[in-house]
Design a protein around this motif. Structure first.
Motif, PDB file in Angstrom:
ATOM      1  N   THR A  17       0.836  -1.197   0.000  1.00 50.96           N
ATOM      2  CA  THR A  17       0.000   0.000   0.000  1.00 50.96           C
ATOM      3  C   THR A  17       0.878   1.257   0.000  1.00 50.96           C
ATOM      4  O   THR A  17       2.075   1.191   0.307  1.00 50.96           O
ATOM      5  N   ASP A  18       0.270   2.392  -0.301  1.00 50.59           N
ATOM      6  CA  ASP A  18       0.998   3.661  -0.259  1.00 50.59           C
ATOM      7  C   ASP A  18       1.499   3.956   1.149  1.00 50.59           C
ATOM      8  O   ASP A  18       2.612   4.454   1.329  1.00 50.59           O
ATOM      9  N   GLU A  19       0.673   3.644   2.150  1.00 49.20           N
ATOM     10  CA  GLU A  19       1.086   3.867   3.545  1.00 49.20           C
ATOM     11  C   GLU A  19       2.292   3.011   3.906  1.00 49.20           C
ATOM     12  O   GLU A  19       3.222   3.482   4.555  1.00 49.20           O
ATOM     13  N   GLU A  20       2.271   1.738   3.497  1.00 51.34           N
ATOM     14  CA  GLU A  20       3.405   0.857   3.776  1.00 51.34           C
ATOM     15  C   GLU A  20       4.669   1.370   3.096  1.00 51.34           C
ATOM     16  O   GLU A  20       5.744   1.394   3.693  1.00 51.34           O
ATOM     17  N   PHE A  21       4.528   1.805   1.853  1.00 50.11           N
ATOM     18  CA  PHE A  21       5.665   2.340   1.107  1.00 50.11           C
ATOM     19  C   PHE A  21       6.240   3.572   1.809  1.00 50.11           C
ATOM     20  O   PHE A  21       7.459   3.675   2.007  1.00 50.11           O
ATOM     21  N   ASP A  22       5.370   4.492   2.196  1.00 47.16           N
ATOM     22  CA  ASP A  22       5.822   5.714   2.864  1.00 47.16           C
ATOM     23  C   ASP A  22       6.505   5.417   4.195  1.00 47.16           C
ATOM     24  O   ASP A  22       7.513   6.037   4.539  1.00 47.16           O
TER      25      ASP A  22
ATOM     26  N   LYS B 152       4.009  -8.578   9.468  1.00 47.83           N
ATOM     27  CA  LYS B 152       3.431  -9.849   9.019  1.00 47.83           C
ATOM     28  C   LYS B 152       3.944 -10.258   7.639  1.00 47.83           C
ATOM     29  O   LYS B 152       3.970 -11.435   7.311  1.00 47.83           O
ATOM     30  N   LYS B 153       4.365  -9.289   6.841  1.00 46.99           N
ATOM     31  CA  LYS B 153       4.946  -9.566   5.524  1.00 46.99           C
ATOM     32  C   LYS B 153       6.454  -9.780   5.603  1.00 46.99           C
ATOM     33  O   LYS B 153       7.101  -9.992   4.583  1.00 46.99           O
ATOM     34  N   ALA B 154       7.013  -9.687   6.813  1.00 48.66           N
ATOM     35  CA  ALA B 154       8.457  -9.807   7.057  1.00 48.66           C
ATOM     36  C   ALA B 154       9.236  -8.667   6.393  1.00 48.66           C
ATOM     37  O   ALA B 154      10.396  -8.831   6.020  1.00 48.66           O
ATOM     38  N   PHE B 155       8.613  -7.495   6.262  1.00 48.47           N
ATOM     39  CA  PHE B 155       9.264  -6.329   5.676  1.00 48.47           C
ATOM     40  C   PHE B 155       9.990  -5.487   6.716  1.00 48.47           C
ATOM     41  O   PHE B 155      10.790  -4.621   6.366  1.00 48.47           O
ATOM     42  N   ILE B 156       9.671  -5.692   7.998  1.00 50.16           N
ATOM     43  CA  ILE B 156      10.364  -4.978   9.069  1.00 50.16           C
ATOM     44  C   ILE B 156      10.695  -5.943  10.193  1.00 50.16           C
ATOM     45  O   ILE B 156      10.092  -7.007  10.316  1.00 50.16           O
ATOM     46  N   LYS B 157      11.668  -5.539  11.016  1.00 46.72           N
ATOM     47  CA  LYS B 157      11.928  -6.248  12.260  1.00 46.72           C
ATOM     48  C   LYS B 157      11.681  -5.290  13.406  1.00 46.72           C
ATOM     49  O   LYS B 157      11.748  -4.074  13.246  1.00 46.72           O
TER      50      LYS B 157
ATOM     51  N   LYS C  49      14.208  -8.062   2.801  1.00 47.67           N
ATOM     52  CA  LYS C  49      13.008  -8.316   1.998  1.00 47.67           C
ATOM     53  C   LYS C  49      12.178  -7.035   1.854  1.00 47.67           C
ATOM     54  O   LYS C  49      11.673  -6.738   0.771  1.00 47.67           O
ATOM     55  N   GLY C  50      12.039  -6.282   2.936  1.00 49.56           N
ATOM     56  CA  GLY C  50      11.294  -5.028   2.894  1.00 49.56           C
ATOM     57  C   GLY C  50      11.944  -3.995   2.005  1.00 49.56           C
ATOM     58  O   GLY C  50      11.273  -3.291   1.248  1.00 49.56           O
ATOM     59  N   LEU C  51      13.268  -3.905   2.087  1.00 42.88           N
ATOM     60  CA  LEU C  51      13.990  -2.946   1.240  1.00 42.88           C
ATOM     61  C   LEU C  51      13.865  -3.314  -0.233  1.00 42.88           C
ATOM     62  O   LEU C  51      13.704  -2.441  -1.092  1.00 42.88           O
ATOM     63  N   MET C  52      13.931  -4.603  -0.516  1.00 46.55           N
ATOM     64  CA  MET C  52      13.798  -5.040  -1.911  1.00 46.55           C
ATOM     65  C   MET C  52      12.392  -4.754  -2.437  1.00 46.55           C
ATOM     66  O   MET C  52      12.229  -4.312  -3.574  1.00 46.55           O
ATOM     67  N   ALA C  53      11.385  -4.998  -1.625  1.00 44.93           N
ATOM     68  CA  ALA C  53      10.006  -4.690  -2.028  1.00 44.93           C
ATOM     69  C   ALA C  53       9.829  -3.192  -2.228  1.00 44.93           C
ATOM     70  O   ALA C  53       9.190  -2.734  -3.171  1.00 44.93           O
ATOM     71  N   HIS C  54      10.421  -2.406  -1.333  1.00 43.13           N
ATOM     72  CA  HIS C  54      10.327  -0.942  -1.407  1.00 43.13           C
ATOM     73  C   HIS C  54      10.966  -0.421  -2.674  1.00 43.13           C
ATOM     74  O   HIS C  54      10.508   0.571  -3.260  1.00 43.13           O
ATOM     75  N   ASN C  55      12.030  -1.068  -3.101  1.00 39.64           N
ATOM     76  CA  ASN C  55      12.734  -0.637  -4.310  1.00 39.64           C
ATOM     77  C   ASN C  55      12.232  -1.314  -5.576  1.00 39.64           C
ATOM     78  O   ASN C  55      12.862  -1.217  -6.622  1.00 39.64           O
TER      79      ASN C  55
END
Length: 84
Positions: free
Chosen positions: A2-7, A41-46, A75-81
C-alpha cells in the motif's frame, strides 16, 4: 504494497523508535500500529526492544509497539525498491 506501507518503509532504512515515526508521519497511534503490524506480518520490518536488541517472538505490534524500535528487513527494502 500500500501507499502507507511504502511511505513508512521510507523511514525505516535506519532504526527508528515509534515516537519518531509518529511525529514524522503525522499519523494517529492506531494507524501507525496497523501499518507497522502489516509490514511485520509480511516480514518487511523487524522489531527491536532497543537499537541492537531484536524481538523474535512478538505476538502483536498493536499491543506492544509504542515502546519499540523498527527497521526494514532486506526483503522489505527489496520490495520498497520494486525488486520483489
Amino acid at each position: 504494497m500500500t501507499d502507507e506501507e511504502f511511505d513508512l518503509l521510507d523511514e525505516l532504512y535506519f532504526v527508528q523508535h515509534f515516537d519518531y515515526l509518529k511525529e514524522t508521519m503525522g499519523w494517529e497511534d492506531e494507524q501507525l500500529l496497523s501499518v507497522l503490524d502489516s509490514l511485520y506480518k509480511k516480514a518487511f520490518i523487524k522489531c527491536l526492544k532497543g537499537p541492537d536488541d531484536e524481538i523474535f517472538d512478538l505476538d502483536s505490534i498493536k499491543d506492544e509497539g509504542k515502546g519499540m524500535f523498527f527497521l526494514a528487513t532486506k526483503k522489505g527494502l527489496m520490495a520498497h525498491n520494486g525488486r520483489l
